[in-house]
Design an enzyme around this catalytic site. Structure first.
Site, PDB file in Angstrom:
ATOM      1  N   SER A 146      53.322  20.902   4.959  1.00 48.11           N
ATOM      2  CA  SER A 146      52.115  21.526   5.504  1.00 48.11           C
ATOM      3  C   SER A 146      51.640  22.657   4.611  1.00 48.11           C
ATOM      4  CB  SER A 146      52.416  22.109   6.886  1.00 48.11           C
ATOM      5  OG  SER A 146      52.624  21.051   7.765  1.00 48.11           O
ATOM      6  N   GLY A 172      -2.884   1.708  15.446  1.00 49.06           N
ATOM      7  CA  GLY A 172      -4.049   0.928  15.842  1.00 49.06           C
ATOM      8  C   GLY A 172      -3.650   0.060  17.024  1.00 49.06           C
ATOM      9  N   LEU A 220       0.845  -1.201   0.000  1.00 53.25           N
ATOM     10  CA  LEU A 220       0.000   0.000   0.000  1.00 53.25           C
ATOM     11  C   LEU A 220       0.878   1.248   0.000  1.00 53.25           C
ATOM     12  CD1 LEU A 220      -2.636  -1.076   2.687  1.00 53.25           C
ATOM     13  CD2 LEU A 220      -2.533  -1.639   0.249  1.00 53.25           C
ATOM     14  N   ALA A 221       0.816   1.991  -1.077  1.00 51.27           N
ATOM     15  CA  ALA A 221       1.707   3.150  -1.202  1.00 51.27           C
ATOM     16  C   ALA A 221       1.025   4.328  -1.892  1.00 51.27           C
ATOM     17  CB  ALA A 221       2.966   2.753  -1.964  1.00 51.27           C
ATOM     18  N   ARG A 271       0.944  13.939   7.277  1.00 49.68           N
ATOM     19  CA  ARG A 271       1.658  14.334   8.500  1.00 49.68           C
ATOM     20  C   ARG A 271       3.139  14.639   8.262  1.00 49.68           C
ATOM     21  NH1 ARG A 271      -0.633   9.142  11.571  1.00 49.68           N
ATOM     22  NH2 ARG A 271      -1.007   8.550   9.411  1.00 49.68           N
ATOM     23  N   ASN A 283      -0.749  -2.434  15.999  1.00 47.39           N
ATOM     24  CA  ASN A 283      -0.830  -3.101  14.696  1.00 47.39           C
ATOM     25  C   ASN A 283       0.287  -2.557  13.799  1.00 47.39           C
ATOM     26  OD1 ASN A 283      -1.700  -4.189  12.221  1.00 47.39           O
ATOM     27  ND2 ASN A 283      -3.111  -2.470  11.863  1.00 47.39           N
ATOM     28  N   ASN A 328      40.967  20.666  -6.971  1.00 48.43           N
ATOM     29  CA  ASN A 328      40.664  19.701  -8.046  1.00 48.43           C
ATOM     30  C   ASN A 328      39.686  20.255  -9.076  1.00 48.43           C
ATOM     31  OD1 ASN A 328      38.698  19.626  -5.986  1.00 48.43           O
ATOM     32  ND2 ASN A 328      38.013  17.599  -6.617  1.00 48.43           N
TER      33      ASN A 328
HETATM   34  C1  UD1 Z   1      -2.285   2.140   9.648  1.00 50.41           C
HETATM   35  C2  UD1 Z   1      -3.265   1.225  10.349  1.00 50.41           C
HETATM   36  C3  UD1 Z   1      -2.893   1.150  11.834  1.00 50.41           C
HETATM   37  C4  UD1 Z   1      -1.472   0.715  11.990  1.00 50.41           C
HETATM   38  C5  UD1 Z   1      -0.505   1.562  11.183  1.00 50.41           C
HETATM   39  C6  UD1 Z   1       0.863   0.923  11.152  1.00 50.41           C
HETATM   40  C7  UD1 Z   1      -5.411   1.353   9.173  1.00 50.41           C
HETATM   41  C8  UD1 Z   1      -6.773   1.927   9.215  1.00 50.41           C
HETATM   42  N1  UD1 Z   1      -4.605   1.692  10.195  1.00 50.41           N
HETATM   43  O1  UD1 Z   1      -2.443   3.446  10.163  1.00 50.41           O
HETATM   44  O2  UD1 Z   1      -3.739   0.243  12.498  1.00 50.41           O
HETATM   45  O3  UD1 Z   1      -1.103   0.729  13.359  1.00 50.41           O
HETATM   46  O4  UD1 Z   1      -0.956   1.663   9.817  1.00 50.41           O
HETATM   47  O5  UD1 Z   1       1.818   1.758  10.568  1.00 50.41           O
HETATM   48  O6  UD1 Z   1      -5.085   0.605   8.289  1.00 50.41           O
HETATM   49  N2  UD1 Z   1      -2.618   3.957   2.010  1.00 50.41           N
HETATM   50  C9  UD1 Z   1      -3.103   3.799   0.744  1.00 50.41           C
HETATM   51  N3  UD1 Z   1      -4.334   4.305   0.441  1.00 50.41           N
HETATM   52  C10 UD1 Z   1      -5.106   4.958   1.361  1.00 50.41           C
HETATM   53  C11 UD1 Z   1      -4.588   5.120   2.668  1.00 50.41           C
HETATM   54  C12 UD1 Z   1      -3.343   4.589   2.962  1.00 50.41           C
HETATM   55  O7  UD1 Z   1      -2.443   3.209  -0.113  1.00 50.41           O
HETATM   56  O8  UD1 Z   1      -6.199   5.391   0.995  1.00 50.41           O
HETATM   57  C13 UD1 Z   1      -1.248   3.422   2.314  1.00 50.41           C
HETATM   58  C14 UD1 Z   1      -0.279   4.500   2.750  1.00 50.41           C
HETATM   59  O9  UD1 Z   1       0.421   4.988   1.618  1.00 50.41           O
HETATM   60  C15 UD1 Z   1       0.622   3.774   3.729  1.00 50.41           C
HETATM   61  C16 UD1 Z   1      -0.253   2.653   4.264  1.00 50.41           C
HETATM   62  O10 UD1 Z   1      -1.366   2.535   3.398  1.00 50.41           O
HETATM   63  O11 UD1 Z   1       1.745   3.216   3.084  1.00 50.41           O
HETATM   64  C17 UD1 Z   1      -0.751   2.948   5.680  1.00 50.41           C
HETATM   65  O12 UD1 Z   1      -1.474   4.174   5.661  1.00 50.41           O
HETATM   66  P1  UD1 Z   1      -1.287   5.273   6.784  1.00 50.41           P
HETATM   67  O13 UD1 Z   1      -2.128   6.433   6.419  1.00 50.41           O
HETATM   68  O14 UD1 Z   1       0.136   5.509   7.072  1.00 50.41           O
HETATM   69  O15 UD1 Z   1      -2.006   4.528   8.001  1.00 50.41           O
HETATM   70  P2  UD1 Z   1      -1.743   4.749   9.534  1.00 50.41           P
HETATM   71  O16 UD1 Z   1      -2.530   5.904  10.002  1.00 50.41           O
HETATM   72  O17 UD1 Z   1      -0.299   4.736   9.808  1.00 50.41           O
HETATM   73 MG    MG Z   2       1.438   4.790   8.565  1.00 48.98          MG
END
Ligand code: UD1
Ligand code: MG
Length: 417
Positions: free
Chosen positions: A372, A140, A9-10, A16, A170, A353
């Site tokens: 030196s 989480g 997931l990226a 933030r 989590n 250089n």
């Molecule tokens: C999420 C988890 C949380 C966990 C934490 C660990 C959920 C709801 N929460 O929170 O329980 O403790 O990760 O780091 O899953 N992303 C997408 N599409 C979206 C939203 C996010 O691809 O619509 C990707 C982000 O790019 C990221 C990853 O999912 O790589 C996690 O998303 P992020 O927003 O960082 O979730 P957290 O608030 O950290």
């Molecule tokens: Mg995160």
């Protein structure tokens, strides 16, 4: 054995981070965060890697390896929606799916492999990684029943004051039975507070259906660190860098003060070399054995140092080769230099250089003695056993013959008495 499909997931923006760069492209130890996650996907032996992109998708795509399949999440509707997008590439697949978050650079392959093993052995519907951390804020929290079974993941925004004190979090790494995952995702409702579909809601939902949930805890508290803020980025950097130093120490390198020593990836250092405090050693540097580096030395890319060399305080060496037993102990700069063995580089020596257009080479042959405060305006050569006088300026194109002395400003060549 390859027996799992990995989804990364990226798509998130990384709000933030307060950045115009996608979060997963921020660097830790000179590598984008996503690289570390791709590496884990490779190490666990993924059948396929599906990367969910969204914010600045083309930029992130450039960073991926050629074997990644990408899918675009049109609206950033949360982690459950992101996984749903990836499943569009897995219509006829019913095996296991590993989900990784693109923002966890400290994950360790062994624990992810253990998670997959446990998931398969127990035939669980969902298995996920947890960590016990010092500061669970933002993660989480894992809710367990009185028998210790995980029964829900509670996101920060929805957690009660009591739940906020739970230190088990989590990590955001899950194994799913794909069939159940497809069914479960349809049931997740929009979270009213965050206006997102939470993947973590699946735990609760699956339990209600009587499905089996498993958890595996990371060994170290920091392995599950998710980078959400610049503060997290600095934490990740600290832990990864400490890992690099630990490896060098295990291989027989003395690092006097790990707190003030910076060593990048892709550096080699021989046995019994001592790295003194406040030294900064960058990518693509090779150091032999029995050397002394620092304090306050900076070794830049392309530098190769043979055995028994001393590079002392307030020194910088860039794209240079230094032969064995050469000494460069105080305030000096060598750039694009090829230095032989047994050379003495006097305090304050500078290779000039760069002439404004090109970087030029300085050659210093074996047993030469650079006085030196010598300035060597490259291209320039100092022969074997040749000497430069203190404060001399050896001008561009000069070649000081073997055994001769260069003295003055500009330096004149004289013979030894
Ligand atoms: C999420 C988890 C949380 C966990 C934490 C660990 C959920 C709801 N929460 O929170 O329980 O403790 O990760 O780091 O899953 N992303 C997408 N599409 C979206 C939203 C996010 O691809 O619509 C990707 C982000 O790019 C990221 C990853 O999912 O790589 C996690 O998303 P992020 O927003 O960082 O979730 P957290 O608030 O950290
Ligand atoms: Mg995160």
């Amino acid at each position: 054995m390859k027996n799992i499909v990995t989804i990364i997931l990226a798509a998130g923006k990384g709000t933030r981070m307060k950045s115009s760069i996608p979060k997963v492209l921020h660097q830790v130890c000179d590598r984008p965060i996503i690289d570390y996650v791709l590496e884990i996907a490779k190490q666990v032996g993924s059948l396929k890697k599906i990367v969910v992109l969204g914010f600045k998708a083309p930029e992130v795509k450039k960073q991926l390896t050629a074997d990644c399949i990408t899918v675009k999440q049109r609206k950033l509707l949360g982690t459950a929606d992101a996984v749903k997008c990836a499943l569009s590439k897995l219509k006829s697949y019913n095996g296991d799916v590993l989900v990784l978050s693109g923002d966890t650079p400290l994950l360790n392959k062994t624990v992810v492999k253990n998670l997959i093993k446990r998931h398969k052995r127990t035939k669980a519907s969902i298995s996920f990684l947890t960590s016990v951390v010092h500061n669970p804020q933002g993660y989480g929290r894992i809710i367990r029943d009185d028998k210790g079974n995980a029964v829900a993941i509670r996101e920060e925004k929805d957690a009660s004051a009591f739940e906020k004190n739970i230190a088990e979090i989590n990590v955001g790494v899950y194994c799913f039975d794909c069939k159940q995952l497809k069914l479960g995702l349809k049931e997740i409702k929009l979270n009213a507070k965050k206006k997102e579909f939470y993947l973590t809601d699946l735990i609760d939902l699956s339990l209600q259906k009587g499905l089996k949930i498993q958890t595996v805890e990371t060994q170290k508290y920091y392995e599950g660190l998710g980078v959400n803020t610049r503060e997290d980025l600095a934490q990740a950097e600290k832990h990864l860098r400490r890992g690099i130093l630990r490896e060098f120490m295990e291989q027989g390198v003395t690092i006097i003060d790990p707190e003030t020593t910076h060593i990048d990836n892709n550096v080699t250092i021989g046995k019994d070399t001592v790295i003194r405090p406040f030294s900064y050693i960058e990518n693509n540097v090779k150091i032999g054995s029995n050397c002394i580096i620092g304090p306050y030395a900076r070794l830049r890319p392309g530098t190769k140092i043979k055995n028994n060399v001393e590079i002392g305080n307030f020194t910088e060496v860039s794209r240079s080769k230094i032969g064995k037993k050469t000494l460069m102990k105080h305030f000096s700069f060598l750039g694009d230099a090829i230095v032989g063995s047994n050379v003495n580089i006097g305090a304050g020596t500078i290779t000039a250089n760069f002439d404004g257009q090109n970087k030029n080479v300085t050659r210093i042959e074996n047993n030469a003695f650079i006085g030196s405060d010598t300035i060597l305006i490259a291209p320039v050569k100092v022969g074997r056993k040749a000497i430069t006088g203190a404060g001399s300026v050896v001008t561009k194109g000069t070649s000081v013959p073997d055994n001769k002395i260069a003295l003055g400003v500009p330096a004149r060549i004289i013979s030894r008495r």
